[in-house]
Structures are given as structure tokens and as C-alpha cells.
Design a protein around this motif. Structure first.
Motif, PDB file in Angstrom:
ATOM      1  N   GLU A  88     -21.269  -6.419  16.476  1.00 27.30           N
ATOM      2  CA  GLU A  88     -21.443  -6.569  15.002  1.00 27.30           C
ATOM      3  C   GLU A  88     -22.773  -5.812  14.396  1.00 27.30           C
ATOM      4  N   ASN A  89     -22.599  -5.337  13.102  1.00 30.65           N
ATOM      5  CA  ASN A  89     -23.865  -4.777  12.651  1.00 30.65           C
ATOM      6  C   ASN A  89     -23.951  -3.401  13.273  1.00 30.65           C
ATOM      7  N   LYS A  90     -22.845  -2.804  13.703  1.00 21.71           N
ATOM      8  CA  LYS A  90     -22.930  -1.479  14.510  1.00 21.71           C
ATOM      9  C   LYS A  90     -23.552  -1.309  15.768  1.00 21.71           C
ATOM     10  N   LYS A  91     -23.902  -2.561  16.481  1.00 20.00           N
ATOM     11  CA  LYS A  91     -24.615  -3.029  17.369  1.00 20.00           C
ATOM     12  C   LYS A  91     -23.996  -3.768  18.516  1.00 20.00           C
ATOM     13  N   ILE A  92     -23.970  -3.417  19.904  1.00 12.66           N
ATOM     14  CA  ILE A  92     -23.589  -4.420  20.848  1.00 12.66           C
ATOM     15  C   ILE A  92     -24.440  -5.479  20.994  1.00 12.66           C
ATOM     16  N   GLU A  93     -24.328  -6.586  20.049  1.00 14.33           N
ATOM     17  CA  GLU A  93     -25.253  -7.616  19.922  1.00 14.33           C
ATOM     18  C   GLU A  93     -25.058  -8.706  21.155  1.00 14.33           C
ATOM     19  N   PHE A 133     -25.223 -17.471  22.863  1.00 18.74           N
ATOM     20  CA  PHE A 133     -26.563 -17.009  22.346  1.00 18.74           C
ATOM     21  C   PHE A 133     -26.955 -17.801  21.156  1.00 18.74           C
ATOM     22  N   ASN A 152     -17.904  -3.237   4.931  1.00 17.75           N
ATOM     23  CA  ASN A 152     -19.390  -3.602   4.777  1.00 17.75           C
ATOM     24  C   ASN A 152     -19.858  -4.102   6.097  1.00 17.75           C
ATOM     25  N   GLN A 153     -18.852  -4.793   6.858  1.00 19.39           N
ATOM     26  CA  GLN A 153     -19.256  -5.285   8.092  1.00 19.39           C
ATOM     27  C   GLN A 153     -18.133  -5.246   8.936  1.00 19.39           C
ATOM     28  N   MET A 180     -16.707  -6.720  12.825  1.00 21.49           N
ATOM     29  CA  MET A 180     -17.209  -7.539  13.967  1.00 21.49           C
ATOM     30  C   MET A 180     -16.013  -7.029  15.176  1.00 21.49           C
ATOM     31  N   GLN A 214     -31.223  -8.544  25.271  1.00 21.29           N
ATOM     32  CA  GLN A 214     -30.895  -9.831  25.979  1.00 21.29           C
ATOM     33  C   GLN A 214     -29.586 -10.010  26.429  1.00 21.29           C
ATOM     34  N   LYS A 252     -25.831 -10.298   7.027  1.00 20.66           N
ATOM     35  CA  LYS A 252     -24.972  -9.275   7.213  1.00 20.66           C
ATOM     36  C   LYS A 252     -24.025  -9.033   6.108  1.00 20.66           C
ATOM     37  N   GLY A 253     -24.165  -9.461   4.871  1.00 21.01           N
ATOM     38  CA  GLY A 253     -23.297  -9.179   3.840  1.00 21.01           C
ATOM     39  C   GLY A 253     -21.978 -10.135   4.064  1.00 21.01           C
ATOM     40  N   LYS A 254     -22.256 -11.295   4.707  1.00 15.08           N
ATOM     41  CA  LYS A 254     -20.923 -12.188   4.817  1.00 15.08           C
ATOM     42  C   LYS A 254     -21.096 -13.411   3.864  1.00 15.08           C
ATOM     43  N   TYR A 273     -26.883  -2.806  29.197  1.00 14.82           N
ATOM     44  CA  TYR A 273     -25.774  -2.347  28.552  1.00 14.82           C
ATOM     45  C   TYR A 273     -25.941  -2.860  26.827  1.00 14.82           C
ATOM     46  N   LEU A 274     -26.775  -3.690  26.707  1.00 14.91           N
ATOM     47  CA  LEU A 274     -27.012  -4.083  25.195  1.00 14.91           C
ATOM     48  C   LEU A 274     -27.423  -3.105  24.446  1.00 14.91           C
ATOM     49  N   ASP A 275     -27.477  -3.081  22.950  1.00 14.10           N
ATOM     50  CA  ASP A 275     -28.118  -2.514  21.905  1.00 14.10           C
ATOM     51  C   ASP A 275     -29.650  -3.137  21.965  1.00 14.10           C
ATOM     52  N   ASP A 329     -32.850  -4.683  20.095  1.00 16.55           N
ATOM     53  CA  ASP A 329     -32.955  -5.597  18.909  1.00 16.55           C
ATOM     54  C   ASP A 329     -34.454  -5.824  18.746  1.00 16.55           C
TER      55      ASP A 329
END
Lengths: 443, 460
Positions: free
Chosen positions: B37-42, A335, B139-140, B142, A60, A254-256, A86-88, A90
Motif C-alpha cells: 500500500e502507498n507504493k510500499k511493501i508495508e 500488525f 490515488n491509492q 492496495m 518490521q 492515505k486518501g481513503k 524484504y520489507l520497505d 518505514d
């Protein structure tokens, strides 16, 4: 306008995009500030924003602009199409389809605000400014008294048949002032948000701010130590805002979050129940649908100290094997994220006056400074604090130049009693809390 | 965007309608952002906003409106709504305008063709890989990259007509670390008035590895102590303290309302004679720099406190007029949708004569602040707070254990008066300063400083 949106949706199909979502925000705002009984600043505006979310191959992109002209929409769709590659990927990416509910149209509130004569708005400001100036020798120096109103529209349309609109309105007023004694100024600030303009006009904000400043005159520091503390309801809302970051589904995923993997466990005092209710009528946080067009709901987050569930939007819910809770928060230029609609700590039956009279030594914290410095991820905080000192069951003097510190999780575990004085501060609300063993640093 | 003639016609219309001052602020703002984030281009976001803000001042009252519709009809409608209805309706031709264009000497480098998205992504992905290769409790992670530009035209009834172009770039990264149920986070940001070349020319491996090292150390840090103690603030710590302790209090719009502890004190001693405070919007490439401010006033170097004596305030047009003091180039706004108010640019305490390395050794028992985070001030009473994001105890003149979770609180004039050592080093940090709901880019700096006693709000 409608034609352009339909053309844009059609164009996105022609471009081989899998889906397109258009999120529109429009607002009419009025903002008035007076000083010494006269208008100081007067602002009127109409603005709009259009966010285009393009989806292709589980990717997206977001492109935004300010117009619904088809040329601009088309340009932005083309741009999004270029970026999306270009995005990963999801896997959890999702859009809502048509749902069975109607968006709220707050006609009564909108009309009342729109039809209220400007003079009435100015007289209310003059009245609170006069209250803030005080009576007798102690003059209140009013820095500003302001009134704001917003009439807004939110609209979401996508290629899956979702098409919802909501119209609402709210008003706000604020006053900030100082009282000077022996060359030292103490400040008082008071504000209110209300969807009902008539209710707003009943608030004596000037008196409230004046009293806040007056009780701080002659304030000094307190000694470093652990205290029994009354956290005033306004402060509790601030602390709730920090704590609530840990129930955000994205942070949990995300562990935050302090509370990752702690669902169904008792995490804080069993006196505390926290809910987020987007359906609650009349409050500032009322919303018929969230940023993805999901109908909002009443979510119990903490039930008597037990962590029931976090809040989610569509994609985070999918990733976390749960359902969206109607908490997608976004603007046209962002987003879909996750945020609260109307979050509150439920009231108890404690009385603040009784807490004060029962304390030989204690502290009331009324204001925090540097809230943005606290770290919601770790829960650690150390903030500037000011308020009142209690001695032998009575308020003795003000204090400032002090810090309050600790870990949010500890604070919410050290609660002795919950107040009955629930109040909203913007979209969040809370009662006052009586908390033991709170660290204050001073002299 | 729109032409000069239309702008000047509207200014004339406003002035003929009873205005003492009229202004049009035109802005085209473009933003581009990448989030990993999370190893991805989000996220990749791109956007553009174009709008005009029209200001009309009559007998001390400010009227303001903005619009995204730049058509002649729309702008006239706004102007009409704004003007005094008692206007005689005769449009007087006011004056002629000559456009002055900002030159690009204040930018980090001359703007070149923009780097491709591919290359920017490559750099971000590379930083991510470098971070995760390191053995740590990360652990994360950004990484946010933001690039934007403002194209601005300002015309006002005082004859100002300027054009400015401000590209800005920023890179922020935050790591989250977890060990035995304890979570810590560490953060850093770099940025400039300039384009992607600024990022390209940094050592991004160092930038990210530093964040990892800082987070890792925090996991082993102890809770900071509480109470009043000597504090040394490093020349690398950033400038949050000067920004909060005196910067805001020297903003003339606050001063004119009597809401500053520094009001009515020009010529008086407000700080130790070792202290000189400067706000300078002209420093090449700095995050708070601009050729003009957002009212078209040329920026400059303004000495606010010189050897402890208060020399002046920073101003915008209206506050300078009310206080009858000079324009300093500090009338700034978030965008066309907001009124300009007095704001800092790049604010700093000038370096002094004390050898920086001797400052730590001079303290027997205290706190050393290596990095500051955010802060806040109550300008009326002068109380301010700031956050310590990296701090160490000082024991017998030497750095001891790292501590976490400390905030420092003090009173502006009191602390400035008690600073007794000012180092010969210097460092900057950048940030977004918030005031009246508007955020603007700023930078702050200072040398190493010693304060004999300051309240440390720790957790022990």
C-alpha cells in the motif's frame, strides 16, 4: 513463561534485531446455546496467541504462533529475521518505551463471572427463551438463545522496557426468533454485551426480540420516495461505524477518507458530537492501553459538527505530524492498525415518542441489511432496510423489502434532532436520530 | 501432529462416557501474507496455528472444546471435562480406523516447490508499477497476497478417519480514485484451491488494469435510479444472488430450526422451471472446493433445485441425522476452534437455453448488473440484498450510461420464481462466506439472468 519471554528478548539482541515486541492474547471462553429449554451446544475453551514483531533497519515483520515455548519463540524470531529484509523502510516506525500507568485488572467482573453457578446462566437462558416464545396465539419460534463469556488477558512487552498487562472480562447474550402468521415469518433479534453479569441478567432480551418480530407482522413495502426518517439508535451505531472509517488516521493519510484535509472545518450537522473514550469505566470498549502499549485517552473527534482530529497509532501519528491518540488496534496475528476503543455520538434531548406523534407521514428504520456492502471510503451506501411506517402521528404497520440509500455525509448533515435514548451496541453507542429527506426505494 | 492410537483412545473414552457421537478434528494451519500500500511493501505476516477441536454429542446435546496443547494429558483432560459424569468408567474398545487420505486431484495443480518470497514480491511490485504507469485518477492502491494451507486429520466414532491437505491462494487488489473531490473505489479478487502456480498463470497486468479501468469509469458514472424495474444480471456478475436468494435457505441446520422459507418444501416448486441450483464441492481448483468436508464426509455434486423443484438440502452430520436426509459433504468449519455447521461450497445456477446476448436486447428500460459485490439474507422470511459494483442502465435494448451506488433487494422464492430468461453463458466469483461468526472460502456462479421486476435501491 516469564523466563521464556526474557530469553526471547535477549535472543533478539543476539540476532542483531534492533527491537522486538511480544504481544500476547489469552482467553477463557464459555459459550452455551439452548433450544427448547435444553442445552443444544456447550463450548468451553482456553486459547492463546503470541505475535512477534521484529524490527531491523526501520523495517518490521510479524510472525505469530500459539505458544510461549522458547523453542517456538526462537523459531519465530528467526523466521521474522529472515522476512524483515524484504520489507520497505518505514521512517516513522516506532515502539513505546516504559510509560507510567498501570494496566487494568477487572478483578470484580472476572470473579463475578467465574463464580456465577452454571445453573444461573442456564436459568437466564431459559427465562429469555420463555419470554421469546410469547403468550397466547402468536407463538414465538425461538431459533436459539445463547450466552457467552470471555475472560481475557492482553500483554505487551518489548525491548524498550515496556511491560504491561491487562485482564478483563465480559458477558453477552442473544436471542433470535420468528413469529409466523399466514405462512409468513417475521424475525426478531436482540442481544446485549455487559461486563457486569448481573446487569446482563436483568435484560429481558426475549421480550425485546418478540416485540420486534411481532410489530413486523403483515409488513409490506413502502413507495419509493424521500421521507422524514427516525433512525433507531441501533441503526445509528451501524452508520457511525461506517462514518468513523473516515476519521481513522491511516485512511486520512492515505486518501481513503471523505474528510482528508478537513480538520477544523465544519463537516456535518452542528448537532453532532462524536467522542472516543477508552478510559470510560464499565463499558465494553474500556481499555487501559492500546495495541502498542500507549495509554488510552478521551478523544473528541467531532465537536458540534466540526472535525477536531482523527485517531492515530504511533507510526501514523509520526507520518501525519501529530501524536498518537491511543488507538492502535491489533490482534496477535496482525500488525498495528488503527481502531476505536469506545466510540459514541453524544445524546441530545429529543424524545422518539414525540417525533412519532408529530409526524403525519414518516418511517422508523429499525434494521439494516448488508452493512458490509456500504463503502466507507466514498461514504455511499444503499442497504436493505426494515422497520415501521408512521401515519398521522401513530405507528401504522411494518415494512421490509426496501432499500435506504444516500451518502453518509449527507445523512449526517440532514439531522433535525438528536434523541436522548443513548445506548451501547458492543463497543459503540448512539442515540436515535430524526433525519429529513432520506431516500427509500420500494414499490 | 498426534498419533492415531491416541486419537482412537480418546474417541473410545468419549463414547464409553455416554457419547452418541464423538469426533476429533486436528488442524495445522499456516498462513503467509504480503500487503502493498502507498507504493510500499508495508506488511509481511507469517504464522502457524496447530490445535484440536473435540466434539462430544450425547442425547442431542453438543459439547465442544478446543486446545492448542496437543499433549496426551491436555487432550484427556478435555475429553474428561466433556463426558457425562455418570459414565461407568469402563473403556470399551469401539472400532478400528483405517486412514483415508484425500488425493490431490481437486487441487488447481499438483503442488510444486513453493515460489520464493523474492518472486512473489517481484510480481506484486510489478503490478503496482503497471497500475501507476497508467494515466488515471488513481490515488491509492492496495495489493494483498495471501497464501495458506490446512493439514487436517479427522476421526469420529462412526469410523471416519481421514487426512486432507488444502492449500489456498488469493490475490486481492483495491484502487482508490479521486477526481474533483469525488472518491471512488474498485476491487477484484482471484483465488483457488491450490498454490502460487495459480497466481503465476494469471495475466496479472490485465487483472490490475481492469481495476484501474473500472475505477476510472465509476468516477464518470451517475447515481443509480431508485424503484422497481427489470434487471438483467450478467453471467460475469458472480454468484452472490444464488448464494443469498436460496443457498443459505437450503442449509439443513437452518431448515431444521424452521428458520428457512424453504423448510418442508422438498418436492415442491420453489423456482421457475428454468432454474437448476447445484452445490458442488468437487470442482477442480475452485475456491470452495475440498476433497472432504470438515467432518470427513466426501464432497459431491448436490442438485438442490432441479427445473424449479426443490430436491434437497445441504447437510452436516447432525442436521442430516435430525432431518433424516443424506449427508452431502457440507459440514464445514473455520478451524479447530469452531464447531462444524452446514455451509455451501461452490454454488451455482446452471446455464440455460436463452442466448445471452439476446437477454439485454429484450429489455426496453432497466438495469444491467455486470458485477455483484457482497450480500446478505434473512433466511426466515427470504428477504435478501446484494450490491451492484458495476451496473449500467438499459435503454431500448442497449447498454446506456454506467450507474453507481445501487443495491438490489428481493425475496428469495419470489425472485427465483420470476426469473424468466436463463442464458447459455456462465461465470464464477469467489468470496469468504460468513455465518455464526465463522468465515469459510466459497465460490458462486450463474449464467445471465432476467428478472422482470426487482427493487433497485439507487441514490436518485
Amino acid at each position: 513463561m516469564r523466563d521464556n519471554i526474557n530469553k526471547a528478548l535477549k535472543y533478539s539482541r543476539e540476532c542483531q534485531l534492533d527491537d522486538l515486541e511480544i504481544y500476547i492474547e489469552a482467553g477463557e471462553e464459555l459459550s452455551i446455546e439452548i433450544r427448547n429449554g435444553e442445552i443444544d451446544k456447550f463450548q468451553e475453551s482456553k486459547s492463546s496467541g503470541v505475535g512477534i514483531r521484529a524490527i531491523k533497519n526501520k523495517k518490521q515483520a510479524l510472525v505469530y504462533g500459539t505458544s510461549l515455548d522458547f523453542d517456538e519463540l526462537k523459531y519465530n524470531i528467526d523466521k521474522a529475521k529472515g522476512i524483515v529484509e524484504y520489507l520497505d523502510e518505514d521512517e516513522a516506525l516506532d515502539l513505546n518505551s516504559e510509560e507510567q500507568y498501570d494496566g487494568i485488572i477487572m478483578e470484580k467482573e472476572i470473579n463475578e463471572i467465574a463464580q456465577m453457578p452454571l445453573n444461573e446462566k442456564l436459568s437466564y437462558l431459559k427465562e429469555i427463551e420463555k419470554q421469546g416464545s410469547g403468550q397466547g396465539d402468536l407463538k414465538g419460534m425461538v431459533e436459539s438463545s445463547s450466552y457467552d463469556e470471555v475472560i481475557y488477558t492482553r500483554q505487551i512487552i518489548n525491548t524498550r522496557g515496556l511491560d504491561k498487562i491487562e485482564k478483563g472480562a465480559y458477558t453477552a447474550a442473544a436471542i433470535s426468533l420468528a413469529i409466523e402468521q399466514k405462512g409468513i415469518k417475521e424475525t426478531g433479534f436482540s442481544y446485549d454485551y455487559n461486563r457486569d453479569i448481573n446487569k446482563l441478567f436483568q435484560r429481558k432480551l426475549g421480550d425485546e426480540a418478540y416485540l420486534k418480530a411481532k410489530e413486523m407482522l403483515g409488513a409490506n413495502q413502502v413507495e419509493t420516495g424521500k421521507y422524514m426518517v427516525i433512525l433507531n439508535n441501533e441503526i445509528v451505531v451501524d452508520l457511525l461505524s461506517l462514518l468513523s472509517s473516515s476519521f481513522n488516521g491511516e485512511n486520512l493519510f492515505k486518501g481513503k477518507s471523505l474528510y482528508k484535509d478537513k480538520e477544523s472545518q465544519k463537516i456535518i450537522s452542528d448537532l453532532i458530537t462524536i467522542v472516543d473514550d477508552g478510559l470510560k469505566e464499565g463499558v465494553l470498549g474500556q481499555k487501559s492501553f492500546d495495541g502498542e502499549g500507549t495509554k488510552t485517552q478521551n478523544n473528541i473527534i467531532i465537536d458540534k459538527g466540526v472535525f477536531k482530529k482523527g485517531i492515530y497509532n504511533l507510526s501514523m501519528a509520526k507520518k501525519s505530524n501529530t501524536k498518537t491518540t491511543g488507538n492502535c488496534s491489533r490482534s496477535y496475528s496482525s500488525f498495528p492498525g488503527i481502531g476505536y476503543n469506545s466510540l459514541s455520538i453524544e445524546a441530545g434531548d429529543g424524545k422518539v415518542e414525540k417525533w412519532i406523534s408529530n409526524l403525519d407521514q414518516g418511517i422508523i428504520v429499525k434494521e439494516l441489511m448488508g452493512l458490509h456492502m456500504a463503502n466507507p471510503i466514498t461514504g455511499e451506501f444503499s442497504l436493505g432496510a426494515s422497520g415501521l411506517v408512521i401515519k398521522n402521528g401513530k405507528i401504522s404497520n411494518g415494512f421490509r423489502g426496501v432499500t435506504i440509500s444516500g451518502n453518509l455525509n449527507d445523512i449526517f448533515n440532514q439531522i433535525v434532532e438528536i434523541g436522548s435514548d443513548f445506548e451501547y451496541k458492543g463497543t459503540k453507542g448512539a442515540p436515535s436520530l430524526l433525519v429529513k429527506d432520506v431516500i427509500l426505494s420500494g414499490s | 501432529m498426534i498419533d492415531k492410537e491416541l486419537m482412537s483412545k480418546i474417541i473410545d473414552y468419549l463414547i464409553s462416557g455416554g457419547g452418541d457421537f464423538a469426533e476429533i478434528f486436528l488442524e495445522k494451519r499456516e498462513n503467509f501474507g504480503i500487503s502493498l500500500e502507498n507504493k510500499k511493501i508495508e506488511k509481511i505476516v507469517s504464522g502457524k496455528k496447530t490445535g484440536a477441536g473435540i466434539r462430544f454429542v450425547s442425547k442431542g446435546k453438543t459439547f465442544f472444546a478446543f486446545t492448542e496443547d496437543l499433549s496426551e494429558t491436555s487432550l484427556y483432560k478435555i475429553a474428561k471435562d466433556l463426558v457425562n459424569k455418570n459414565s461407568d468408567g469402563n473403556i470399551k474398545k469401539n472400532q478400528s480406523f483405517n486412514l483415508i487420505t484425500a488425493d490431490d486431484s481437486y487441487l488447481y495443480r499438483k503442488i510444486t516447490a513453493d515460489t520464493s518470497i523474492e518472486e512473489k514480491l517481484e510480481q506484486i511490485i510489478h503490478m503496482n508499477q503497471v497500475a501507476w504507469k497508467e494515466v488515471s485518477h488513481l490515488n491509492q492502491l492496495m495489493i494483498n497476497y495471501g497464501q495458506g494451507s490446512q493439514d487436517i486429520y479427522i476421526m469420529n466414532s462412526k469410523g471416519v478417519f481421514i487426512k486432507d491437505f488444502r492449500p489456498r491462494v488469493k490475490l486481492i487488489a483495491q484502487g482508490i480514485f479521486e477526481k474533483d473531490g469525488q472518491i471512488q473505489s474498485s476491487y477484484d479478487a482471484i483465488g483457488a484451491l491450490g498454490d502460487h502456480q495459480f497466481i503465476k498463470n494469471r495475466n496479472l497486468d490485465d487483472f490490475i488494469l481492469n481495476i484501474i479501468a473500472k475505477g476510472e469509469n465509476l468516477l464518470n458514472a451517475e447515481g443509480a435510479p431508485s424503484g422497481t424495474m427489470p434487471v438483467v444480471i450478467s453471467g460475469d456478475a458472480g454468484g452472490t444472488m444464488v448464494h443469498e436468494a436460496c443457498g443459505h435457505g437450503l442449509e439443513a441446520d437452518i431448515v431444521k430450526k424452521g428458520m428457512s422459507v424453504y423448510a418442508d418444501k422438498i418436492g415442491q416448486k420453489v423456482a421457475s422451471e428454468k432454474i437448476t441450483v447445484i452445490d458442488d464441492g468437487t470442482i477442480k481448483g475452485r475456491y470452495g472446493t475440498g476433497y472432504f468436508d470438515d467432518e470427513g464426509t466426501k464432497t459431491k455434486e448436490n442438485v438442490l433445485i432441479e427445473n424449479g423443484i426443490l430436491k434437497g438440502y445441504i447437510t452436516d452430520i447432525l442436521s442430516a441425522e435430525e432431518l433424516k436426509i443424506p449427508l452431502t459433504g457440507n459440514g464445514r468449519r473455520e478451524g479447530y476452534h469452531a464447531l462444524p455447521i452446514t455451509r455451501m461450497t461452490n454454488t451455482y445456477i446452471k446455464s440455460g437455453d436463452d442466448e445471452s446476448k439476446n437477454i439485454i436486447t429484450s429489455v426496453e428500460d432497466g438495469l444491467y448488473v455486470h458485477k455483484m459485490g457482497g450480500g446478505q439474507v434473512n433466511t426466515a422470511n427470504g428477504d435478501f440484498v446484494f450490491e451492484v459494483t458495476e451496473g449500467y442502465l438499459i435503454k431500448n435494448g442497449k447498454l446506456d450510461k454506467q450507474v453507481k451506488g445501487a443495491t438490489l433487494i428481493g425475496n428469495g422464492p419470489d425472485v427465483l420464481n420470476r426469473i424468466d430468461m436463463v442464458g447459455d453463458d456462465f461465470g464464477y466469483s469467489l468470496g469468504t462466506c460468513g455465518k455464526d461468526g465463522q468465515g469459510v472460502p466459497v465460490a458462486d456462479g450463474q449464467p445471465t439472468l432476467r428478472i422482470p421486476g426487482l427493487v433497485v435501491g439507487g441514490v436518485q
